[in-house]
Design a protein around this motif. Sequence first.
Motif, short mmCIF file in Angstrom:
data_model
loop_
_atom_site.label_atom_id
_atom_site.label_comp_id
_atom_site.label_asym_id
_atom_site.label_seq_id
_atom_site.Cartn_x
_atom_site.Cartn_y
_atom_site.Cartn_z
N ASP A 189 0.87 -1.17 0.00
CA ASP A 189 0.00 0.00 0.00
C ASP A 189 0.91 1.22 0.00
OD1 ASP A 189 -2.14 -1.71 0.08
OD2 ASP A 189 -2.41 -1.55 2.26
N LYS A 242 -8.60 7.20 9.76
CA LYS A 242 -9.81 7.91 9.33
C LYS A 242 -10.88 7.90 10.42
CE LYS A 242 -13.55 7.24 5.96
NZ LYS A 242 -14.29 8.47 6.10
N ASP A 287 -5.03 4.78 7.46
CA ASP A 287 -5.81 4.43 6.28
C ASP A 287 -6.24 5.66 5.47
OD1 ASP A 287 -7.60 5.42 8.07
OD2 ASP A 287 -8.88 3.65 8.14
N ALA A 288 -5.56 6.79 5.68
CA ALA A 288 -5.81 7.96 4.84
C ALA A 288 -4.59 8.86 4.88
CB ALA A 288 -7.05 8.73 5.32
N GLU A 305 -12.04 7.44 2.47
CA GLU A 305 -11.39 6.21 2.84
C GLU A 305 -10.24 5.93 1.86
OE1 GLU A 305 -14.19 3.12 3.57
OE2 GLU A 305 -12.63 1.75 4.28
N LEU A 306 -9.07 5.65 2.39
CA LEU A 306 -7.89 5.26 1.61
C LEU A 306 -7.43 6.34 0.62
CD1 LEU A 306 -8.97 1.56 0.93
CD2 LEU A 306 -7.35 2.38 2.65
N GLN A 307 -7.75 7.60 0.95
CA GLN A 307 -7.38 8.66 0.01
C GLN A 307 -5.86 8.82 -0.07
OE1 GLN A 307 -9.23 12.30 1.51
NE2 GLN A 307 -7.30 12.92 2.47
N ILE A 355 -3.79 6.84 -1.37
CA ILE A 355 -3.09 5.57 -1.15
C ILE A 355 -3.28 4.72 -2.39
CG2 ILE A 355 -2.99 3.46 0.24
CD1 ILE A 355 -4.27 5.31 2.52
N LEU A 401 -3.28 1.28 -3.56
CA LEU A 401 -3.36 0.00 -2.86
C LEU A 401 -2.55 -1.10 -3.53
CD1 LEU A 401 -7.09 -0.30 -1.75
CD2 LEU A 401 -5.07 0.14 -0.33
#
Lengths: 406, 406
Positions: free
Chosen positions: B47, B58, B103-104, B127-129, B131, B133
């Motif tokens: 990631d 987050k 996670d962000a 969410e997961l901005q 990033i 994956l």
Amino acid sequence: MISVQEASVLIQKATQKFSDETVSFLESQDRVLKEAILADTDFPPFDRVCMDGIAISKKQFDAGKRSFAIEGVQAAGSPQKTLKNSESCLEVMTGAILPKNTDAVIPYELVAIENGNATVNLDEVKELQNIHLQGRDRAKGEIVIEKNTLVTPAEIGVLATVGKAKVKVVGQPKILIVSTGNELVEVTETPLAPQIRRSNVYSLISLLKRLSIEADTRHLTDDKENLKRQIQTYLETYDVLLFSGAVSKGKFDFLPEVLEELGVEKLFHKVKQRPGKPFWFGQRASVEVSGVENKTTIFAFPGNPVSTYVNCLKYFYPWYQKSIGIAATKETAVLSVDFNFKPSMTYFLQVKLENKAGALVAIPQIGNGSGDLTNLVDADAFLELPADKTEFKKGEFYPILRYRTF
Amino acid sequence: MISVQEASVLIQKATQKFSDETVSFLESQDRVLKEAILADTDFPPFDRVCMDGIAISKKQFDAGKRSFAIEGVQAAGSPQKTLKNSESCLEVMTGAILPKNTDAVIPYELVAIENGNATVNLDEVKELQNIHLQGRDRAKGEIVIEKNTLVTPAEIGVLATVGKAKVKVVGQPKILIVSTGNELVEVTETPLAPQIRRSNVYSLISLLKRLSIEADTRHLTDDKENLKRQIQTYLETYDVLLFSGAVSKGKFDFLPEVLEELGVEKLFHKVKQRPGKPFWFGQRASVEVSGVENKTTIFAFPGNPVSTYVNCLKYFYPWYQKSIGIAATKETAVLSVDFNFKPSMTYFLQVKLENKAGALVAIPQIGNGSGDLTNLVDADAFLELPADKTEFKKGEFYPILRYRTF
């Protein structure tokens, strides 16, 4: 932050001059001529036969003669013969000198030969038919290839024809490609968990090879003192430095400050574009070294693979083309579907190209953002969508940066 | 005499297979891959942080937290860190592994840092901005480049990324280019009155260099016994022979009979086209030499410079492309003016190309017939006008054979 147009103008103002060199004509392929090429003789150099057949005197034909005794053969490469009897003919071969006393060539297809006689069954013979007259293409001393021409196989043939065995072309700049980043390992290594392999320098080597440039390459870790020490020596040795990485806002992005500390003038940093926003561009002014002026131009591209790639095509290519004296590549393509891009910046959209009915059609390939190098494999070009629009309609055309042909 | 279409079909049926070879990935540029390239790991392999900034949980942001104590820095290339206190953050650099328990990623542009605290003023964090994956671009084992791909700088970058330091590509055929004709002298010589310099072999060398083929070259005089003796040895050594000249109706055009006497099967002689009508094409069937099959394909082009040139583009190029497993180049362009050509044969019209509003426009360059090599310098391509028409209208599109890009 400046616009793509402003960045391009600043880059076009910062071109460099590379010294000329003389190479063998075959090695001049894909290089730019720095001399006009002249016809060393008339072209053709003599009245040249264009068809295999017979050469006659048209006056005899016009007077009604249709059967000609064959006096002999005029072969290509043989000294010019003379038609002795104007009522006879000579067989002539393509490429031969036209024999004296003849002024028309009739191809074998229209001639019946029997017992040393050539008979024709024609109503008309045109003056000088099937004869390529001396000097018709070019007279001696005329220009056959202009200066500043990029040499293709067509020019290679002409250089051979005029006997130009050696030719003056633009010399290539000395270019160093530098990758930065502690996460990078060599292609032959297996990366540990936080590492990836160096790839941008190889894409750049390959993009430069397209311009017949053989670049050197180095890797530097993110250590400010080391960067400074090494780059100092690079500035003394190279005409151009291409960096990949270390130009953004990261804690280890030392490149902009190091370059400025080393006396490189920053011409801009950051461009309103995606991908490739943190692009840094500068130049170190001429320092006279034993009477010779030198300059170093620095393109510091962002480290994302697609950013580096598109920035090289968009900025380095035209800078290099202007520096060597040729027009920048300019192509446009037609968008195949509607496409939206909201941010007020230029967007380089990855597209596949298709040639349909004489038009170049650009089909968007939606990837996973600027880090996705693999997406480049599925595309052929970038479509440059301007910053002042957000909606791009099917059928509109925009400039392309192309890296794959059909 | 056969049509251009019939000739093309016969040539496409007579392709050859060349053995593969393994080269370093950088040398694979402009070559054709003979293996699919697989992802050696997930891409990205972890990631991956996409922006310089801070990584947070987050859940904390959603619970209203806007100020985060900075626990440390996650650099690119460093082992993964762990966010110890979920109410804190870690500074993260582009290219780094995303730290555990985050996670962000919020970019520095949106963060104020003071006294070891990072404060954000935002309504939302996705969410997961920012990033990228693990495995998002490709999963381990997936194909990243298909077999039979022509390698461009894009593929070079991908080969480096997946650690493919050596790669299987099509081996190049051994090709000999042979000029014939007693009138020809070398580039460095000054021709006597009936002579001209060799140029076609050099245009051909240059056209083949574009395909990354290094061809050999020889010259043969118009002596039948000598031709036969020499060509016999060439047939034993080369995969392909390209001839220029000696295929028409001249008294010294021995090539067709010599080739047939040497056991080469004539596939056709003469094509309804201008220039290049006397083109001869044939193949010597496989003769097993110590267990290895071999074949020799013979393209015997007419000796006129433009004939040789256009025939190489029209026939040899697609034959070679099919032989190595890639699609033939296919482009069309739009005629800029009306043009007439009466004879019932295909006409290869020399044209300049312009890209206008996404269309490729072909502007006729009227030369002095097939002998005028200098005219090639003023053109970019040939427009292929079909035999079944005599009037070609402005705005109609036809195939092009292009030798110059923008």
